[in-house]
Write a protein that holds these residues in place. Structure first.
Motif, mmCIF file in Angstrom:
data_model
loop_
_atom_site.group_PDB
_atom_site.id
_atom_site.type_symbol
_atom_site.label_atom_id
_atom_site.label_comp_id
_atom_site.label_asym_id
_atom_site.label_seq_id
_atom_site.Cartn_x
_atom_site.Cartn_y
_atom_site.Cartn_z
ATOM 1 N N SER A 1 0.848 -1.190 0.000
ATOM 2 C CA SER A 1 0.000 0.000 0.000
ATOM 3 C C SER A 1 0.878 1.233 0.000
ATOM 4 O O SER A 1 1.913 1.282 0.649
ATOM 5 C CB SER A 1 -0.903 0.001 1.246
ATOM 6 O OG SER A 1 -1.546 1.245 1.363
ATOM 7 N N HIS A 2 0.449 2.259 -0.740
ATOM 8 C CA HIS A 2 1.208 3.504 -0.823
ATOM 9 C C HIS A 2 0.514 4.630 -0.080
ATOM 10 O O HIS A 2 0.782 5.791 -0.317
ATOM 11 C CB HIS A 2 1.416 3.887 -2.294
ATOM 12 C CG HIS A 2 2.128 2.831 -3.078
ATOM 13 N ND1 HIS A 2 3.429 2.476 -2.843
ATOM 14 C CD2 HIS A 2 1.695 2.040 -4.100
ATOM 15 C CE1 HIS A 2 3.788 1.520 -3.687
ATOM 16 N NE2 HIS A 2 2.752 1.240 -4.451
ATOM 17 N N ASN A 3 -0.427 4.271 0.807
ATOM 18 C CA ASN A 3 -1.159 5.279 1.560
ATOM 19 C C ASN A 3 -1.366 4.757 2.966
ATOM 20 O O ASN A 3 -2.078 3.790 3.189
ATOM 21 C CB ASN A 3 -2.516 5.549 0.885
ATOM 22 C CG ASN A 3 -3.263 6.695 1.564
ATOM 23 O OD1 ASN A 3 -2.971 7.055 2.700
ATOM 24 N ND2 ASN A 3 -4.235 7.239 0.847
ATOM 25 N N SER A 4 -0.728 5.368 3.935
ATOM 26 C CA SER A 4 -0.768 4.865 5.308
ATOM 27 C C SER A 4 -2.155 4.913 5.895
ATOM 28 O O SER A 4 -2.467 4.196 6.840
ATOM 29 C CB SER A 4 0.202 5.677 6.188
ATOM 30 O OG SER A 4 -0.177 7.060 6.162
ATOM 31 N N THR B 1 -5.179 11.907 -14.567
ATOM 32 C CA THR B 1 -4.698 10.668 -15.179
ATOM 33 C C THR B 1 -4.009 9.834 -14.106
ATOM 34 O O THR B 1 -3.081 10.307 -13.442
ATOM 35 C CB THR B 1 -3.708 10.955 -16.327
ATOM 36 O OG1 THR B 1 -4.366 11.724 -17.340
ATOM 37 C CG2 THR B 1 -3.198 9.656 -16.935
ATOM 38 N N TYR B 2 -4.446 8.617 -13.951
ATOM 39 C CA TYR B 2 -3.930 7.746 -12.887
ATOM 40 C C TYR B 2 -2.705 6.987 -13.383
ATOM 41 O O TYR B 2 -2.643 6.530 -14.541
ATOM 42 C CB TYR B 2 -5.020 6.783 -12.415
ATOM 43 C CG TYR B 2 -6.187 7.506 -11.793
ATOM 44 C CD1 TYR B 2 -6.204 7.793 -10.434
ATOM 45 C CD2 TYR B 2 -7.252 7.943 -12.571
ATOM 46 C CE1 TYR B 2 -7.268 8.482 -9.861
ATOM 47 C CE2 TYR B 2 -8.318 8.633 -12.012
ATOM 48 C CZ TYR B 2 -8.318 8.900 -10.659
ATOM 49 O OH TYR B 2 -9.358 9.600 -10.085
ATOM 50 N N LEU B 3 -1.727 6.853 -12.493
ATOM 51 C CA LEU B 3 -0.454 6.229 -12.824
ATOM 52 C C LEU B 3 -0.431 4.778 -12.340
ATOM 53 O O LEU B 3 -1.135 4.412 -11.415
ATOM 54 C CB LEU B 3 0.687 7.007 -12.164
ATOM 55 C CG LEU B 3 0.696 8.523 -12.410
ATOM 56 C CD1 LEU B 3 1.848 9.174 -11.639
ATOM 57 C CD2 LEU B 3 0.802 8.824 -13.908
ATOM 58 N N PHE C 1 -1.511 -9.454 -14.610
ATOM 59 C CA PHE C 1 -1.809 -10.634 -13.800
ATOM 60 C C PHE C 1 -2.246 -10.303 -12.370
ATOM 61 O O PHE C 1 -2.248 -11.179 -11.510
ATOM 62 C CB PHE C 1 -0.595 -11.588 -13.751
ATOM 63 C CG PHE C 1 -0.060 -11.957 -15.101
ATOM 64 C CD1 PHE C 1 -0.632 -12.995 -15.830
ATOM 65 C CD2 PHE C 1 1.002 -11.262 -15.656
ATOM 66 C CE1 PHE C 1 -0.137 -13.330 -17.093
ATOM 67 C CE2 PHE C 1 1.499 -11.597 -16.914
ATOM 68 C CZ PHE C 1 0.926 -12.634 -17.638
ATOM 69 N N VAL C 2 -2.631 -9.064 -12.121
ATOM 70 C CA VAL C 2 -3.094 -8.657 -10.795
ATOM 71 C C VAL C 2 -4.279 -7.710 -10.943
ATOM 72 O O VAL C 2 -4.655 -7.311 -12.052
ATOM 73 C CB VAL C 2 -1.977 -7.955 -9.979
ATOM 74 C CG1 VAL C 2 -0.820 -8.894 -9.717
ATOM 75 C CG2 VAL C 2 -1.512 -6.677 -10.682
ATOM 76 N N ILE C 3 -4.855 -7.354 -9.811
ATOM 77 C CA ILE C 3 -5.898 -6.332 -9.752
ATOM 78 C C ILE C 3 -5.266 -5.083 -9.152
ATOM 79 O O ILE C 3 -4.751 -5.120 -8.025
ATOM 80 C CB ILE C 3 -7.077 -6.798 -8.886
ATOM 81 C CG1 ILE C 3 -7.620 -8.132 -9.401
ATOM 82 C CG2 ILE C 3 -8.176 -5.748 -8.862
ATOM 83 C CD1 ILE C 3 -8.344 -8.926 -8.349
ATOM 84 N N LYS C 4 -5.277 -3.997 -9.911
ATOM 85 C CA LYS C 4 -4.680 -2.744 -9.444
ATOM 86 C C LYS C 4 -5.770 -1.840 -8.879
ATOM 87 O O LYS C 4 -6.858 -1.739 -9.449
ATOM 88 C CB LYS C 4 -3.961 -2.051 -10.598
ATOM 89 C CG LYS C 4 -2.791 -2.867 -11.151
ATOM 90 C CD LYS C 4 -2.080 -2.155 -12.295
ATOM 91 C CE LYS C 4 -0.880 -2.956 -12.765
ATOM 92 N NZ LYS C 4 -0.157 -2.290 -13.883
ATOM 93 N N VAL D 1 -3.650 10.022 -7.785
ATOM 94 C CA VAL D 1 -3.272 9.431 -9.073
ATOM 95 C C VAL D 1 -2.309 8.262 -8.916
ATOM 96 O O VAL D 1 -2.143 7.468 -9.845
ATOM 97 C CB VAL D 1 -2.634 10.491 -10.002
ATOM 98 C CG1 VAL D 1 -3.639 11.584 -10.307
ATOM 99 C CG2 VAL D 1 -1.344 11.060 -9.414
ATOM 100 N N ASN D 2 -1.676 8.140 -7.766
ATOM 101 C CA ASN D 2 -0.707 7.066 -7.577
ATOM 102 C C ASN D 2 -1.411 5.741 -7.264
ATOM 103 O O ASN D 2 -2.450 5.710 -6.603
ATOM 104 C CB ASN D 2 0.260 7.404 -6.442
ATOM 105 C CG ASN D 2 1.143 8.585 -6.790
ATOM 106 O OD1 ASN D 2 1.731 8.632 -7.870
ATOM 107 N ND2 ASN D 2 1.223 9.555 -5.885
ATOM 108 N N LEU D 3 -0.825 4.662 -7.739
ATOM 109 C CA LEU D 3 -1.368 3.337 -7.488
ATOM 110 C C LEU D 3 -1.420 3.080 -5.987
ATOM 111 O O LEU D 3 -0.421 3.241 -5.282
ATOM 112 C CB LEU D 3 -0.492 2.283 -8.185
ATOM 113 C CG LEU D 3 -0.962 0.832 -8.119
ATOM 114 C CD1 LEU D 3 -2.282 0.653 -8.863
ATOM 115 C CD2 LEU D 3 0.103 -0.098 -8.711
ATOM 116 N N LEU D 4 -2.573 2.686 -5.497
ATOM 117 C CA LEU D 4 -2.755 2.474 -4.064
ATOM 118 C C LEU D 4 -2.225 1.120 -3.621
ATOM 119 O O LEU D 4 -1.448 1.006 -2.674
ATOM 120 C CB LEU D 4 -4.239 2.599 -3.718
ATOM 121 C CG LEU D 4 -4.635 2.460 -2.255
ATOM 122 C CD1 LEU D 4 -4.006 3.557 -1.417
ATOM 123 C CD2 LEU D 4 -6.158 2.492 -2.121
ATOM 124 N N THR D 5 -2.646 0.056 -4.304
ATOM 125 C CA THR D 5 -2.212 -1.290 -3.931
ATOM 126 C C THR D 5 -2.531 -2.231 -5.075
ATOM 127 O O THR D 5 -3.208 -1.857 -6.046
ATOM 128 C CB THR D 5 -2.916 -1.774 -2.639
ATOM 129 O OG1 THR D 5 -2.302 -2.968 -2.171
ATOM 130 C CG2 THR D 5 -4.396 -2.006 -2.868
#
Length: 706
Positions: free
Chosen positions: A4-7, A261-263, A289-292, A299-303
């Motif tokens: 995860s990129h968000n605490s 725009t999401y990264l 091969f995953v669920i993003k 905009v940053n990928l969460l998990t």
């Protein structure tokens, strides 16, 4: 689970635990959860199959292969297309807003709309020859408070249809490439439709004939889908370019410009990326091969979530309305369902309810022991059967529902169903084998004395289709010569042999044996064509070897006959098969030989004499040595309906009279026939007012559950 990129992110907010895995049989292309019953999942596949799963109980309630309902009403281009290449893909399957209908868009011209009445009660509603070429997307909308179906296709058009009648309301033209997707919406009392085409153009249409109101360019300029957040306040799109570059963006509707725009798409995608939104907070896409997962405001990928592995490069995904369950396509034609903590709680609650209801229904339908059927016994059986049902109690979420007499759940009178004994002017011994012809217009029986009998239905005013029916008696067909079609049983005691026969696909010939020579008969003339010695030869083939074997688990306390038969029959998808033994019915998984479901009669009940699947593999018809007939759901072996002997046998009949064999109509899933020990054959159908064999106890339980 990925990093995860968000605490501030709580994993409880996302479905991350694999709670269910289903084998669909073909590759899922589109999925949709019911808008109100959160555990019901629709699936459409790459071979045109559609299925309805109850995720909570792991039951497949409904499976239908692609079939044009009325080919004569279809356009010549469609007919020619299907003749040239009959393969069909489901491009979209989706519920209407209240879950009473669902629509299927196919890769060949056709849209089919089904009506859903709860449980496994799915009925044909509308078939529309909608577009020339593929129908790429389908959605429901409510312009002018009228439910409509919106479709788009390879012919570069968007069309709007009345969902009640199928009448075309609007045709929108203006795209210069095949239209890939549609997204109906309303805002500030304005109803409109967004559409995207394969040239990357996004257009918007009002429900009039004045043309497109806007013209945007989608990132990627190729396959793009659009979706609103649950509250309808935010618009997103997800697209993949021909070069595999994928994009998820949020739009500023008023300006027609990309707002965000999401990264997170680091590599070129192997397929067209699918996406979904949930809880007015999250965006999800299947890629690499995953669920993003993204937070809509970041905009940053969460998990990322890998669903314990086994996902394709670009998996299909779909959230349920509450965001507690997430369906994702997996390798080997599988579907995985991920759940949040609340989702797991929902599934456990459903399992408990399903167990209670199944147990109560099972207790309510205990069968009588074998004894002579007299008028007094018949009355006692009827009374006892209804008393059992009347006493059963189903506990549902703290409520108690005491069941009463639930119509077709127990049939003890001929007036509760349609049944007819076929004419039998020639006295015969017991019917050992029974089969419908492939056209469904006749029934062929083989008696234990090696004589064949053929009953044919004629096309007339009372029977316009000419199909087998319990409403009109057939003719016992005999050649003018009077010669009966009889197997050779010289030097053989047919009572000690296992008879068998099979029909050719065009119903012209029957190959048959009653322990002696194998005979081939012409069905038109009843003439004997050829014979052979009674040998069965097994030829060796390179690479053929036994893969698996498994003994049936005989229930404790049961002592089956030393030579009791075990029969198997594949379901339509060949992923599972039915096993029939005098002590049990069972559903097995084909490759692993795992027993998925098992139904065992009570110890005091009569043994099973025969059973077969309905033509659509949704029902199991079973006969018993006490002359009872039971109808089960094939997905779960839940008993739907029991037909007592009093519904079709005279009150003073001998206790030795019972069904030996049961056959299912090849085209009518709710019709079957019994072959009896007295040489009689009976055809059964539900009442026309019901249309199908209905378990009213289960339907009432499902209504209360909803």
């Amino acid at each position: 689970m990925g990093q995860s990129h968000n605490s501030a992110f709580s994993t409880d907010d996302l479905p991350k635990t694999v709670a269910r895995t289903f084998s669909q049989g073909s590759s899922p292309m589109s999925m949709d959860f019911h808008p109100r019953q959160q555990t019901l999942l629709l699936v459409g596949t790459n071979v045109g199959d559609i299925a309805l799963w109850e995720v909570g109980s792991r039951e497949r309630l409904f499976l239908r292969n692609f079939k044009v309902w009325d080919l004569g009403a279809c356009s010549m281009p469609l007919q020619a297309s299907l003749v040239k290449d009959p393969s069909v893909v489901v491009n979209r399957i989706i519920w209407n807003p209240d879950g009473s209908l669902f629509g299927v868009a196919y890769s060949r011209h056709i849209v089919q709309i089904y009506a859903y009445h709860g449980g496994d009660d799915v009925r044909q509603h509308l078939e529309i020859d909608a577009h020339v070429g593929g129908v790429n997307d389908l959605a429901f909308s409510h312009p002018n408070k009228q439910l409509c179906v919106v479709t788009c296709g390879d012919d570069k058009t968007i069309k709007v249809w009345d969902a009640a009648t199928g009448a075309k309301q609007y045709t929108f033209e203006g795209h210069e490439a095949p239209v890939y997707s549609v997204c109906p919406h309303y805002k500030e009392n304005i109803q409109f439709i967004f559409s995207t085409a394969l040239d990357g153009k996004i257009k918007a249409w009002l429900y009039d004939n004045l043309g497109s109101r806007v013209d945007y360019d989608a990132p990627g300029h190729w396959c793009t889908t659009m979706a609103y957040s649950a509250d309808g306040s935010r618009l997103f799109s997800c697209g993949t370019s021909k070069d595999g570059e994928s994009y998820i963006v949020e739009w500023n509707e008023s300006e027609g410009a990309v707002k965000r725009t999401y990264l997170g798409f680091r590599k070129r995608s192997a397929g067209v990326v699918q996406f979904d939104t949930t809880k007015n907070r999250f965006l999800a896409a299947g890629d690499e091969f995953v669920i993003k997962i993204w937070d809509m405001d970041n905009v940053n990928l969460l998990t990322t979530m890998d669903a314990e592995g086994g996902l394709p490069a670009s998996p299909r995904i779909r959230f349920n309305k509450e965001g507690t369950l997430l369906a994702v396509s997996a390798n080997d034609n599988a579907i995985k369902v991920l759940a949040t903590t609340d989702g797991l709680r929902l599934l456990r609650t459903f399992e408990n309810r399903s167990f209670d209801a199944s147990r109560a229904a099972s207790e309510a339908v205990s069968k009588p022991s074998i004894n002579p059927i007299s008028a007094a016994a018949a009355a006692a059986a009827t009374s006892a059967g209804h008393a059992d049902i009347g006493a059963s109690v189903v506990s549902i979420s703290g409520m108690q529902m005491t069941s009463q007499k639930f119509g077709n759940s127990l049939i003890s009178d001929g007036a509760q169903c349609r049944t007819m004994r076929l004419p039998d002017s020639i006295r015969s011994s017991k019917i050992s084998r029974l089969i419908y012809t492939n056209t469904g217009t006749a029934i062929l029986g083989l008696a234990s004395n090696a004589v064949h009998f053929l009953w044919k239905w004629q096309r007339n005013e009372r029977n316009s289709s000419g199909k087998a029916t319990a409403n009109v008696p057939p003719t016992l067909w005999q050649p003018s010569s009077g010669i009966l079609m009889t197997n050779d049983i010289a030097d053989v005691n047919p009572e000690e042999c296992v008879p068998c026969f099979a029909l050719s696909k065009n119903d012209s010939y029957v190959i048959s044996a009653s322990g002696g020579k194998i005979s081939l008969f012409n069905m038109m003339t009843f003439k004997f064509s050829s014979g052979a010695d009674a040998q069965i030869c097994v030829w060796n083939s390179d690479g053929w070897e036994k893969q698996k074997s498994r003994f049936l688990q005989i229930p404790a306390g049961r002592n089956p006959a030393a030579l009791s038969d075990t029969r198997v029959q594949f379901r339509q998808d060949h992923m599972q098969f039915l096993v029939v033994h005098e002590t049990q019915l069972a559903i097995y998984e084909t490759t692993k030989l795992e027993c998925l479901k098992q139904w065992v009669p009570r110890e005091s009940s009569a043994p099973i004499s025969h059973a077969t699947l309905s033509c659509d593999s949704q029902l199991v018809y079973a006969s018993f040595l006490d002359a009872t007939v039971c109808i089960f759901g094939a997905a779960n072996l839940r008993l739907r309906c029991r037909i007592n002997p009093t519904a079709y046998l005279p009150a003073n009949v001998s206790a030795s009279i019972h069904p030996l064999v049961i056959a299912a109509h090849p085209q009518e899933p709710n019709q079957f026939a019994l072959g009896l020990t007295d040489g009689g054959v009976h055809v059964f159908e539900p009442l026309e007012s019901e249309g199908k064999w209905v378990d009213h106890l289960y339907k009432k339980w499902r209504r209360i559950q909803r």
